[in-house]
Design a protein around this motif. Structure first.
Motif, PDB file in Angstrom:
ATOM      1  N   THR A   1       0.846  -1.185   0.000  1.00  0.00           N
ATOM      2  CA  THR A   1       0.000   0.000   0.000  1.00  0.00           C
ATOM      3  C   THR A   1       0.888   1.244   0.000  1.00  0.00           C
ATOM      4  OG1 THR A   1      -0.121   0.096   2.418  1.00  0.00           O
ATOM      5  CG2 THR A   1      -1.850  -1.179   1.278  1.00  0.00           C
ATOM      6  N   LYS A   2       0.366   2.336  -0.485  1.00  0.00           N
ATOM      7  CA  LYS A   2       1.117   3.597  -0.552  1.00  0.00           C
ATOM      8  C   LYS A   2       1.546   4.045   0.845  1.00  0.00           C
ATOM      9  CE  LYS A   2       2.253   7.807  -2.184  1.00  0.00           C
ATOM     10  NZ  LYS A   2       3.440   8.177  -1.477  1.00  0.00           N
ATOM     11  N   LYS A   3       0.622   3.927   1.792  1.00  0.00           N
ATOM     12  CA  LYS A   3       0.935   4.354   3.164  1.00  0.00           C
ATOM     13  C   LYS A   3       2.073   3.509   3.765  1.00  0.00           C
ATOM     14  CE  LYS A   3      -1.910   6.197   6.750  1.00  0.00           C
ATOM     15  NZ  LYS A   3      -3.116   6.157   7.521  1.00  0.00           N
ATOM     16  N   ALA A   4       2.054   2.199   3.528  1.00  0.00           N
ATOM     17  CA  ALA A   4       3.122   1.327   4.028  1.00  0.00           C
ATOM     18  C   ALA A   4       4.453   1.653   3.358  1.00  0.00           C
ATOM     19  CB  ALA A   4       2.763  -0.138   3.813  1.00  0.00           C
ATOM     20  N   SER A   5       4.430   1.942   2.060  1.00  0.00           N
ATOM     21  CA  SER A   5       5.656   2.329   1.352  1.00  0.00           C
ATOM     22  C   SER A   5       6.238   3.614   1.926  1.00  0.00           C
ATOM     23  CB  SER A   5       5.378   2.505  -0.138  1.00  0.00           C
ATOM     24  OG  SER A   5       5.061   1.273  -0.724  1.00  0.00           O
ATOM     25  N   ASP A   6       5.365   4.563   2.250  1.00  0.00           N
ATOM     26  CA  ASP A   6       5.823   5.811   2.879  1.00  0.00           C
ATOM     27  C   ASP A   6       6.449   5.527   4.247  1.00  0.00           C
ATOM     28  OD1 ASP A   6       4.849   7.180   0.680  1.00  0.00           O
ATOM     29  OD2 ASP A   6       3.036   7.892   1.696  1.00  0.00           O
ATOM     30  N   ASN A   7       5.821   4.642   5.012  1.00  0.00           N
ATOM     31  CA  ASN A   7       6.368   4.265   6.323  1.00  0.00           C
ATOM     32  C   ASN A   7       7.718   3.582   6.172  1.00  0.00           C
ATOM     33  OD1 ASN A   7       4.046   5.292   7.455  1.00  0.00           O
ATOM     34  ND2 ASN A   7       3.124   3.301   7.864  1.00  0.00           N
ATOM     35  N   LEU A   8       7.852   2.744   5.148  1.00  0.00           N
ATOM     36  CA  LEU A   8       9.121   2.069   4.874  1.00  0.00           C
ATOM     37  C   LEU A   8      10.218   3.095   4.612  1.00  0.00           C
ATOM     38  CD1 LEU A   8      10.906  -0.406   4.221  1.00  0.00           C
ATOM     39  CD2 LEU A   8       9.950  -0.338   1.899  1.00  0.00           C
ATOM     40  N   GLU A   9       9.934   4.101   3.807  1.00  0.00           N
ATOM     41  CA  GLU A   9      10.939   5.127   3.500  1.00  0.00           C
ATOM     42  C   GLU A   9      11.404   5.840   4.764  1.00  0.00           C
ATOM     43  OE1 GLU A   9      12.615   5.494   0.667  1.00  0.00           O
ATOM     44  OE2 GLU A   9      11.443   3.736   0.072  1.00  0.00           O
ATOM     45  N   LYS A  10      10.482   6.149   5.642  1.00  0.00           N
ATOM     46  CA  LYS A  10      10.847   6.814   6.900  1.00  0.00           C
ATOM     47  C   LYS A  10      11.669   5.881   7.787  1.00  0.00           C
ATOM     48  CE  LYS A  10       7.018   9.980   6.638  1.00  0.00           C
ATOM     49  NZ  LYS A  10       5.595  10.001   6.683  1.00  0.00           N
ATOM     50  N   ALA A  11      11.291   4.612   7.833  1.00  0.00           N
ATOM     51  CA  ALA A  11      12.052   3.639   8.624  1.00  0.00           C
ATOM     52  C   ALA A  11      13.467   3.471   8.058  1.00  0.00           C
ATOM     53  CB  ALA A  11      11.326   2.298   8.654  1.00  0.00           C
ATOM     54  N   LEU A  12      13.580   3.477   6.742  1.00  0.00           N
ATOM     55  CA  LEU A  12      14.905   3.345   6.113  1.00  0.00           C
ATOM     56  C   LEU A  12      15.785   4.547   6.421  1.00  0.00           C
ATOM     57  CD1 LEU A  12      13.930   1.784   2.677  1.00  0.00           C
ATOM     58  CD2 LEU A  12      15.165   0.658   4.560  1.00  0.00           C
ATOM     59  N   ASP A  13      15.207   5.748   6.440  1.00  0.00           N
ATOM     60  CA  ASP A  13      15.980   6.939   6.812  1.00  0.00           C
ATOM     61  C   ASP A  13      16.555   6.777   8.216  1.00  0.00           C
ATOM     62  OD1 ASP A  13      15.455   8.175   4.401  1.00  0.00           O
ATOM     63  OD2 ASP A  13      13.885   9.482   5.200  1.00  0.00           O
ATOM     64  N   PHE A  14      15.707   6.319   9.136  1.00  0.00           N
ATOM     65  CA  PHE A  14      16.161   6.111  10.508  1.00  0.00           C
ATOM     66  C   PHE A  14      17.204   5.002  10.571  1.00  0.00           C
ATOM     67  CE2 PHE A  14      15.817   3.725  14.493  1.00  0.00           C
ATOM     68  CZ  PHE A  14      16.227   4.708  15.378  1.00  0.00           C
ATOM     69  N   LEU A  15      16.917   3.873   9.926  1.00  0.00           N
ATOM     70  CA  LEU A  15      17.835   2.733   9.973  1.00  0.00           C
ATOM     71  C   LEU A  15      19.211   3.076   9.418  1.00  0.00           C
ATOM     72  CD1 LEU A  15      15.534  -0.264   9.051  1.00  0.00           C
ATOM     73  CD2 LEU A  15      17.042  -0.145  11.036  1.00  0.00           C
ATOM     74  N   GLU A  16      19.251   3.782   8.323  1.00  0.00           N
ATOM     75  CA  GLU A  16      20.542   4.145   7.741  1.00  0.00           C
ATOM     76  C   GLU A  16      21.365   4.963   8.722  1.00  0.00           C
ATOM     77  OE1 GLU A  16      22.588   6.235   3.836  1.00  0.00           O
ATOM     78  OE2 GLU A  16      20.397   6.244   4.009  1.00  0.00           O
ATOM     79  N   SER A  17      20.750   5.963   9.317  1.00  0.00           N
ATOM     80  CA  SER A  17      21.447   6.801  10.290  1.00  0.00           C
ATOM     81  C   SER A  17      21.845   5.992  11.524  1.00  0.00           C
ATOM     82  CB  SER A  17      20.548   7.973  10.683  1.00  0.00           C
ATOM     83  OG  SER A  17      21.110   8.698  11.738  1.00  0.00           O
TER      84      SER A  17
END
Length: 170
Positions: free
Chosen positions: A130-146
Motif C-alpha cells: 500500500t502507498k501508506k506502508a511504502s511511505d512508512n518504509l521510507e521513513k524507517a529506512l531513513d532512521f535505519l541508515e542513520s
C-alpha cells in the motif's frame, strides 16, 4: 563485544513479500543491504526459525525488521528482552525467543531490537505494498541508515524519539 573489535550488527528482515504489506521487513533488508554499511550483515526470510539463533549469536547487536499490523506510525523501535518460548514451530518463533536461544545455546550476549513498520493490508497475494506502508518504509529506512551508520545503540531509544519528533514536524 571485545574492546578493540568493531561491533558486529545483524539486520534481519522477515515477512512474506507476496502478502502486500507483510513484505516490509524483507524490503527493508534489501534496501539496507544495498547501502553496504560497514559492520552490518543483512539477512531476510519469510519467518524466523530456531536456526536463526546461531547467526544472532555471532553478532553484538541484532535488529529485526517486520511489518506491524497495528501500532505506531510510521514505525516503532523496541528493545527486546530474551524470552523463552514454551514450544517452537516453523510458524511461531518470535524475535525475543530467537534472542533467548542465542543466549541459552551459544552463551551470546547479543542485544536485540525490533523495528515494526506499520502496514495496513495483508490479505491479497501480490507483491504490491500500500502507498501508506511504502511511505512508512521510507521513513524507517531513513532512521535505519542513520542508526546503523552511527552504531549508537546505547542511545537507540532516544534517537528514535528525536527522529519521530523531527518527521512529525515535516
Amino acid at each position: 563485544m571485545t574492546a578493540n573489535a568493531p561491533e558486529k550488527v545483524l539486520l534481519y528482515g522477515f515477512g512474506n513479500p507476496m502478502r502486500e504489506d507483510d513484505g516490509l521487513g524483507p524490503a527493508a533488508a534489501e534496501a539496507i543491504e544495498k547501502l553496504d554499511i560497514d559492520g552490518v550483515t543483512v539477512d531476510s526470510n519469510y519467518q524466523l526459525t530456531v536456526e536463526d539463533s546461531a547467526a544472532v549469536a555471532e553478532h553484538d547487536y541484532v535488529v529485526f525488521v517486520d511489518a506491524a499490523v497495528k501500532g505506531a506510525e510510521p514505525f516503532s523501535l523496541t528493545r527486546l528482552t530474551p524470552k523463552r518460548q514454551e514450544s517452537y514451530s516453523s510458524h511461531s518463533v518470535e524475535p525475543d525467543a530467537v534472542l533467548w536461544l542465542a543466549e541459552d545455546l551459544f552463551a551470546a550476549k547479543t542485544v536485540g531490537y525490533i523495528i515494526g513498520i506499520r502496514g495496513y493490508s495483508f490479505e491479497m497475494f501480490t507483491e504490491t505494498m500500500t502507498k501508506k506502508a511504502s511511505d512508512n518504509l521510507e521513513k524507517a529506512l531513513d532512521f535505519l541508515e542513520s542508526f546503523l551508520n552511527s552504531k549508537s545503540f546505547i542511545r537507540a531509544e532516544q534517537e528514535y524519539e528525536t527522529f519521530i519528533k523531527r518527521i512529525q514536524k515535516i
